[in-house]
Design a protein around this motif. Structure first.
Motif, PDB file in Angstrom:
ATOM      1  N   ILE A 174     -28.453  19.416 -22.988  1.00 47.05           N
ATOM      2  CA  ILE A 174     -29.567  18.792 -24.192  1.00 47.05           C
ATOM      3  C   ILE A 174     -30.267  19.689 -24.891  1.00 47.05           C
ATOM      4  N   PHE A 175     -30.872  20.763 -24.296  1.00 47.07           N
ATOM      5  CA  PHE A 175     -31.577  21.666 -25.103  1.00 47.07           C
ATOM      6  C   PHE A 175     -30.516  22.466 -26.107  1.00 47.07           C
ATOM      7  N   GLY A 176     -29.565  22.626 -25.865  1.00 44.49           N
ATOM      8  CA  GLY A 176     -28.294  23.283 -26.861  1.00 44.49           C
ATOM      9  C   GLY A 176     -28.262  22.616 -27.857  1.00 44.49           C
ATOM     10  N   LEU A 177     -27.999  21.063 -27.755  1.00 41.68           N
ATOM     11  CA  LEU A 177     -27.659  20.300 -28.665  1.00 41.68           C
ATOM     12  C   LEU A 177     -28.967  19.980 -29.537  1.00 41.68           C
ATOM     13  N   SER A 178     -30.176  20.027 -29.104  1.00 45.63           N
ATOM     14  CA  SER A 178     -31.502  19.663 -29.566  1.00 45.63           C
ATOM     15  C   SER A 178     -31.563  20.916 -30.616  1.00 45.63           C
ATOM     16  N   LEU A 179     -31.331  22.305 -29.971  1.00 50.04           N
ATOM     17  CA  LEU A 179     -31.662  23.251 -31.009  1.00 50.04           C
ATOM     18  C   LEU A 179     -30.924  23.215 -32.106  1.00 50.04           C
ATOM     19  N   LEU A 180     -29.482  22.769 -31.914  1.00 48.81           N
ATOM     20  CA  LEU A 180     -28.742  22.820 -33.041  1.00 48.81           C
ATOM     21  C   LEU A 180     -29.154  21.757 -34.184  1.00 48.81           C
ATOM     22  N   LEU A 181     -29.715  20.555 -33.757  1.00 47.59           N
ATOM     23  CA  LEU A 181     -30.181  19.472 -34.625  1.00 47.59           C
ATOM     24  C   LEU A 181     -31.441  20.011 -35.140  1.00 47.59           C
ATOM     25  N   LEU A 182     -32.387  20.897 -34.551  1.00 46.77           N
ATOM     26  CA  LEU A 182     -33.539  21.435 -34.869  1.00 46.77           C
ATOM     27  C   LEU A 182     -33.612  22.426 -36.023  1.00 46.77           C
ATOM     28  N   LEU A 183     -32.312  23.200 -35.709  1.00 43.20           N
ATOM     29  CA  LEU A 183     -31.866  24.160 -36.656  1.00 43.20           C
ATOM     30  C   LEU A 183     -31.615  23.613 -37.884  1.00 43.20           C
ATOM     31  N   GLY A 184     -30.712  22.350 -37.945  1.00 41.94           N
ATOM     32  CA  GLY A 184     -30.097  21.668 -39.083  1.00 41.94           C
ATOM     33  C   GLY A 184     -31.288  21.095 -39.829  1.00 41.94           C
ATOM     34  N   ILE A 185     -32.265  20.520 -39.135  1.00 42.13           N
ATOM     35  CA  ILE A 185     -33.341  19.845 -39.955  1.00 42.13           C
ATOM     36  C   ILE A 185     -34.430  20.827 -40.791  1.00 42.13           C
ATOM     37  N   THR A 186     -34.563  22.108 -39.821  1.00 45.59           N
ATOM     38  CA  THR A 186     -35.443  22.965 -40.446  1.00 45.59           C
ATOM     39  C   THR A 186     -34.876  23.591 -41.617  1.00 45.59           C
ATOM     40  N   VAL A 187     -33.539  23.902 -41.594  1.00 45.38           N
ATOM     41  CA  VAL A 187     -32.951  24.749 -42.708  1.00 45.38           C
ATOM     42  C   VAL A 187     -32.725  23.852 -43.807  1.00 45.38           C
TER      43      VAL A 187
ATOM     44  N   TYR B  75     -24.730  11.929 -18.905  1.00 43.70           N
ATOM     45  CA  TYR B  75     -24.645  13.173 -18.056  1.00 43.70           C
ATOM     46  C   TYR B  75     -25.860  13.450 -17.375  1.00 43.70           C
ATOM     47  N   GLY B  76     -26.986  13.048 -17.694  1.00 47.18           N
ATOM     48  CA  GLY B  76     -28.125  13.164 -16.827  1.00 47.18           C
ATOM     49  C   GLY B  76     -28.144  12.134 -15.738  1.00 47.18           C
ATOM     50  N   TRP B  77     -27.651  11.207 -16.102  1.00 43.15           N
ATOM     51  CA  TRP B  77     -27.789  10.250 -14.769  1.00 43.15           C
ATOM     52  C   TRP B  77     -26.569  10.395 -13.746  1.00 43.15           C
ATOM     53  N   THR B  78     -25.563  11.064 -14.345  1.00 51.74           N
ATOM     54  CA  THR B  78     -24.443  11.360 -13.174  1.00 51.74           C
ATOM     55  C   THR B  78     -24.888  12.456 -12.235  1.00 51.74           C
TER      56      THR B  78
ATOM     57  N   PRO C 130     -26.237  24.184  -5.435  1.00 50.71           N
ATOM     58  CA  PRO C 130     -25.809  23.191  -5.867  1.00 50.71           C
ATOM     59  C   PRO C 130     -26.859  22.243  -6.784  1.00 50.71           C
ATOM     60  N   THR C 131     -28.109  21.855  -6.286  1.00 49.26           N
ATOM     61  CA  THR C 131     -29.162  20.977  -7.006  1.00 49.26           C
ATOM     62  C   THR C 131     -29.402  21.716  -8.282  1.00 49.26           C
ATOM     63  N   ALA C 132     -29.655  23.051  -8.334  1.00 48.04           N
ATOM     64  CA  ALA C 132     -29.955  23.600  -9.379  1.00 48.04           C
ATOM     65  C   ALA C 132     -29.042  23.729 -10.496  1.00 48.04           C
ATOM     66  N   GLN C 133     -27.804  23.798 -10.171  1.00 45.05           N
ATOM     67  CA  GLN C 133     -26.615  23.638 -10.982  1.00 45.05           C
ATOM     68  C   GLN C 133     -26.290  22.263 -11.717  1.00 45.05           C
ATOM     69  N   ALA C 134     -26.632  21.082 -10.825  1.00 51.83           N
ATOM     70  CA  ALA C 134     -26.483  19.954 -11.561  1.00 51.83           C
ATOM     71  C   ALA C 134     -27.586  19.753 -12.485  1.00 51.83           C
ATOM     72  N   VAL C 135     -28.901  20.235 -12.237  1.00 52.00           N
ATOM     73  CA  VAL C 135     -30.074  20.096 -13.154  1.00 52.00           C
ATOM     74  C   VAL C 135     -29.577  20.919 -14.344  1.00 52.00           C
ATOM     75  N   ASP C 136     -29.247  22.241 -14.234  1.00 53.28           N
ATOM     76  CA  ASP C 136     -29.230  23.229 -15.254  1.00 53.28           C
ATOM     77  C   ASP C 136     -28.303  22.826 -16.429  1.00 53.28           C
ATOM     78  N   SER C 137     -26.997  22.092 -15.767  1.00 50.79           N
ATOM     79  CA  SER C 137     -26.121  21.824 -16.735  1.00 50.79           C
ATOM     80  C   SER C 137     -26.745  20.962 -17.722  1.00 50.79           C
ATOM     81  N   VAL C 138     -27.407  20.059 -17.321  1.00 53.27           N
ATOM     82  CA  VAL C 138     -27.871  18.840 -18.205  1.00 53.27           C
ATOM     83  C   VAL C 138     -28.668  19.513 -19.066  1.00 53.27           C
ATOM     84  N   LEU C 139     -29.660  20.378 -18.445  1.00 52.44           N
ATOM     85  CA  LEU C 139     -30.794  20.963 -19.295  1.00 52.44           C
ATOM     86  C   LEU C 139     -30.161  21.675 -20.518  1.00 52.44           C
ATOM     87  N   ILE C 140     -29.141  22.550 -20.215  1.00 53.43           N
ATOM     88  CA  ILE C 140     -28.292  23.303 -21.326  1.00 53.43           C
ATOM     89  C   ILE C 140     -27.805  22.607 -22.151  1.00 53.43           C
TER      90      ILE C 140
END
Lengths: 541, 408
Positions: B21-34, B79-82, B9-19
């Motif tokens: 944030i990292f997912g959105l960040s990757l999209l943004l980074l890709l946009g900026i770079t392209v 999401y991170g807080w909850t 349960p604790t790993a799932q709580a952290v991982d869903s936030v990580l995924i």
């Protein structure tokens, strides 16, 4: 190779005193700027050496080139030198001193003698830091963060290192006071706030943080001394004190300090992007105001370093929210830099390549910071090598690369000679690849769970550590090529005119190198904006 | 490279936030770079010798890229807080263990006083670890469960986790704490229900424990029989002396008063007389499993009689050195470490620094006692003055350690 002599040697030959004293007692902002630049670059290279040694130790699990204690001292000294002797003064003290007066049309800073004094504080701090390494109970082993109670208990030479950091803080405060006053009082006729180069805006925002936040560092370090010498008990739980109080006090300075480190770097990028696109900076006011916003909001987020420290959950809620707010002005800057490229005429000269690398690497660092700002994900990532990688993305990939960009952009202005641009592009390529390999691997192994400040690690972390170490070798090669190239240009580079890049800020309208007092007999009168390239052309090479 | 488990349960709580944030960040980074690369190529000076636009601001665009990122990062924050809140809410009925960090080892103390240097827990059970530190800051970090919390002197912090699969999971110290920081490793041993019961049974006896209780722990009796009056799989062992019970003997219900003879029979031939309402499923314990003396001790314990031998038991000094973290700094094989080695310590002399002068003396019990309780008073030459006093140990434990060291 024949060397063409400079047409005019500018501030190098005009001095009331000859020789070394002419430098050590000079109150000329350019000479002080060059003193800073020389010292800062030396310190950078020393700390790079320590960083490479750290990576070498981490090449494989087990103890290789150093013991745990040596390793701990190595990363501590690497951090102290890089933070206090390189990054904090790098752009503001070196390039700020060289450029601020010229860019606003002034002959010097408001308090030239205090300016010299601040360099003496800097060099005294540097000497004390070096003495701390070789005397007493051995080099400090607390990490650059000096966390109590460990820092109040260790028998290594923490006292002297803390005192060195204290001195360096004063150097920073004096520079800040000087810059704020200079920007308010010494702008040339016609240099309105709306015509200030954005580099000056960032120096202005930075100077306020230096003045307002650095005294907190001084107070905190004094308290550590009281604790070490007199057992004051402020941070000692057994005497009713609180170790977490130290962390608050430390980060109240040290978090704003990362904005002291990054804001002037953003200013450098805001100078370079318009010049090499031959277009005005997109969103000038948004850029200026976002610098102030970063300085302000950045002073309210310190406890995001402490989600796992045991402080209250309510504090985590508040500081996490504020941390995300500070992301917004940084995002605005990135969007504005990119928009400036739109329909410009882009020249990929070495300063521009470093600036573009800055944007990408700072974006990676900033976006990685979001995962650290969110409470849940930070719990896993905190105190792993992900944080170390993130920090290097912003501080090295960001400020470090901006420093290199500034060197390639402005050094010819102050030496009168150009470096080999082809070699500079090769060094940029090596640095870009080496940097990203090293720190991306470091971030990845942190996500896997490797804690930071480990001289030895479990086998599952081996592959990525090996990759990071190989990356550090490419990085080192890039640094060697870059510095050799720049160094060679000092003596034998082709002589340049006033404006090799086609810049529109005032420094490109004075000789290279600039004369004493910058502008000759008559004070300049400013009639146009800093990024108005109409009629401005680069010198023919 | 191994992937971290994501089944708890604790790993799932952290991982869903990580995924997220990292997912959105990757999209943004890709946009900026392209976009950047496109602009640099499209508007390179060789193709585009003069700028064709002098636009230097756009209220609409700038508003969009101020407001949109604000909304995006606010979702990340929330999401991170909850999910963080989930890491702080320990499920009801969690097993509690006290975790103590010291330079440079971990100690886990169970509710029955048992101390271990690894954290043994049963599978599928929420576990709350109450964290303490006796010296400087440390941090309890388990990547497999994505949990981390500093241990702070003078303050209690906690983490919780629940492991759905048996296995061994690394515990790291994540807060820098000096020379042994990177070696301050141990593991969470997640055991299946059976293994955990066996582990409980095989446990070492805490000082002065009644022999009867020790035997019952070793044999796992307490897995089925409580000592607090609550009936489990078997009847409770609470206040048995003189009580009467309904027992079933060959289909007939009898009333029996509990005495020594009954208890001995119930252990040796378990299903001959079964307490009414319970299934005849307890194994019998013969002479080989529980000796006659041990049987008597168990009976004594259950009848509420003291154990005359308790309290005079031999404590194992070697084990005490291990669970109290001494071996983090002192080797037992003669190798160099942060502190002097224990190898041969009972037969050598030490050179001490006292008031700036060197004093050489033979290692004896008095010296060792002082070194344990006031380590800063006499420092062995060449070693740092960093050892914490061991004054939290019982007198008997200190004696056992001294005896053990003198025999080295």
């Amino acid at each position: 190779m024949t060397t063409t002599p400079l047409k005019s040697t500018g501030f190098y030959s005009e001095s009331p005193r000859p020789g070394l004293l002419g430098w050590l007692l000079s109150t000329d902002h350019k000479r002080i700027g060059m003193l800073y630049l020389g010292c800062i670059t030396t310190m950078f290279l020393v700390a790079v050496g320590l960083g490479l040694a750290i990576r070498l130790q981490l090449f494989a699990p087990g103890q290789h080139i150093m013991s745990a204690q040596t390793y701990n001292a190595t990363f501590t000294v690497h951090g102290i030198i890089m933070i206090f002797l390189f990054i904090i003064p790098s752009i503001p003290a070196a390039f700020g001193n060289l450029l601020l007066p010229i860019q606003i049309g002034a002959r010097d800073v408001s308090f030239p003698r205090i300016n010299l004094l601040s360099w003496y504080f800097y060099i005294s701090g540097a000497v004390l830091a070096v003495i701390a390494i070789f005397s007493g109970g051995g080099p400090p082993d607390t990490g650059w963060t000096f966390y109590v109670p460990f820092s109040t208990q260790t028998t290594t030479n923490v006292n002297l290192a803390v005192f060195a950091a204290f001195m360096l803080g004063f150097s920073s405060i004096l520079t800040g006071i000087n810059f704020v006053t200079t920007i308010h009082r010494l702008r040339a006729e016609g240099m309105t706030w709306g015509r200030l180069p954005l580099f000056v805006w960032t120096l202005y925002a930075t100077a306020w943080i230096q003045v307002l936040a650095t005294p907190m560092l001084g107070i905190t370090l004094v308290l550590v001394m009281l604790e070490r010498f007199f057992g004051a008990g402020l941070f000692d739980a057994a005497s009713g004190g609180d170790p977490i109080l130290f962390q608050h006090l430390f980060w109240i300075y040290s978090h704003p300090a990362v904005y002291i480190m990054i804001l002037p770097a953003m200013g450098v990028i805001s100078e370079i992007i318009p010049t090499f696109s031959r277009k005005p900076m997109f969103g000038y006011w948004a850029m200026a105001i976002s610098s102030l916003a970063i300085a302000f909001a950045g002073s309210l987020v310190w406890a995001h370093h402490m989600y796992a420290s045991g402080m209250s959950d309510f504090a985590i809620l508040v500081f996490s929210l504020l941390t995300f707010i500070v992301a917004i002005p940084s995002a605005i800057k990135i969007f504005n830099w990119i928009s400036t490229l739109y329909k410009g005429s882009i020249q990929l000269a070495p300063p521009m390549l470093f600036a573009l690398a800055f944007i990408l690497q700072f974006a990676i660092g900033g976006l990685g910071g979001l995962a650290l700002g969110a409470a849940a994900s930070d719990i896993h990532l905190h105190d792993t090598t992900f944080v170390v990688g993130h920090f290097h993305y912003t501080m090295f990939g960001g400020t470090g690369f901006a420093f290199f960009a500034a060197l390639h952009y402005w050094l010819p202005k102050f030496t009168g000679r150009m470096y080999n641009q082809k070699t500079a592009v090769i060094s940029w390529g090596l640095l870009f690849v080496g940097f990203n390999v090293t720190y991306m691997a470091m971030q990845a192994v942190g996500i896997q769970g490797m804690p930071r400040r480990y001289y030895d690690y479990l086998p599952e972390f081996h592959t990525l550590n090996m990759v990071a170490t190989v990356g550090s070798w490419i990085l080192a090669l890039g640094l060697i090529v870059m510095f050799v190239n720049l160094f060679k240009s000092l003596r034998s580079g082709p002589v340049i005119g006033m404006n090799p890049w086609g810049g529109a800020t005032l420094e490109w309208f004075v000789p290279s190198p600039p004369p004493m007092e910058n502008f000759g007999e008559e004070d300049p009168v400013v009639t146009r904006g800093p990024y108005d390239y109409q009629g401005v052309t680069a010198d023919e090479p | 490279m191994t992937l971290l488990p994501a089944n708890n349960p604790t790993a799932q709580a952290v991982d869903s936030v990580l995924i997220y944030i990292f997912g959105l960040s990757l999209l943004l980074l890709l946009g900026i770079t392209v976009v950047t690369i496109y602009f640099v190529i499209r508007y390179h000076r060789s193709r585009h010798p003069e700028p064709t636009s002098n636009v230097d601001h756009s209220l609409v665009l700038e508003s969009v890229w101020t407001i949109l990122p604000t909304l995006i990062v606010l979702t990340m924050f929330w999401y991170g807080w909850t999910n963080y809140v989930g890491l702080t809410e320990v499920p009801d009925g969690a097993m509690e263990v006290k975790g103590t960090a010291r330079m440079w080892s971990w100690q886990f103390e169970y509710e029955d006083g048992r101390r271990e240097s690894r954290l043994y827990v049963p599978v599928d059970t929420p576990v709350m670890v109450r964290l303490h530190s006796v010296d400087v800051l440390h941090s309890f970090f388990v990547p497999a469960f994505r949990i981390k919390k500093d241990t702070v002197p003078g303050m209690e912090t906690f983490v919780w986790f629940q492991a759905p699969e048996p296995g061994s999971y690394d515990i790291f110290c994540a807060e820098y704490c000096g020379a042994g920081h990177a070696d301050m490793l141990t593991t969470i041993e997640v055991l299946s229900a059976d293994d955990y019961r066996a582990w409980l049974a095989a446990g070492q006896a805490p000082a002065g424990e009644h022999r009867g209780l020790v035997v019952m722990q070793e044999q796992g009796c307490l897995g089925c029989h409580s000592t607090d009056g609550s009936d489990g799989i078997g009847p409770s062992l609470f206040e048995l002396a003189g009580a009467s019970r309904q027992v079933e003997v060959e289909g007939q219900i009898h009333e029996t008063t509990i005495d020594d003879a009954y208890l001995a029979r119930a252990i040796r031939d378990a299903n001959a007389e079964v307490v009414s309402g319970f299934a005849p499923m307890m194994p019998s314990y013969n002479e080989e499993t529980i000796s006659a003396e041990d049987l008597q001790a168990v009976v004594d314990y259950l009848m509420g009689r003291d154990d005359p031998a308790a309290g005079q038991q031999q404590l194992d000094g070697g084990k005490l050195l291990e669970v109290n973290g001494c071996l983090g700094c002192h080797s037992t094989d003669g190798s160099q470490s942060v502190g002097p080695t224990f190898a041969g310590i009972g037969a050598r002399s030490v050179t001490l620094m006292r008031d700036g002068e060197d004093i050489t003396q033979k290692v004896d019990a008095d010296y060792l006692r002082r070194a344990l309780l006031q380590p800063g008073a006499d420092i062995v030459k060449g070693y740092p003055d960093i050892m914490p006093p061991s004054d939290y140990l019982e007198d008997a434990e200190i004696d056992a350690i001294i005896n053990h060291l003198l025999q080295q």
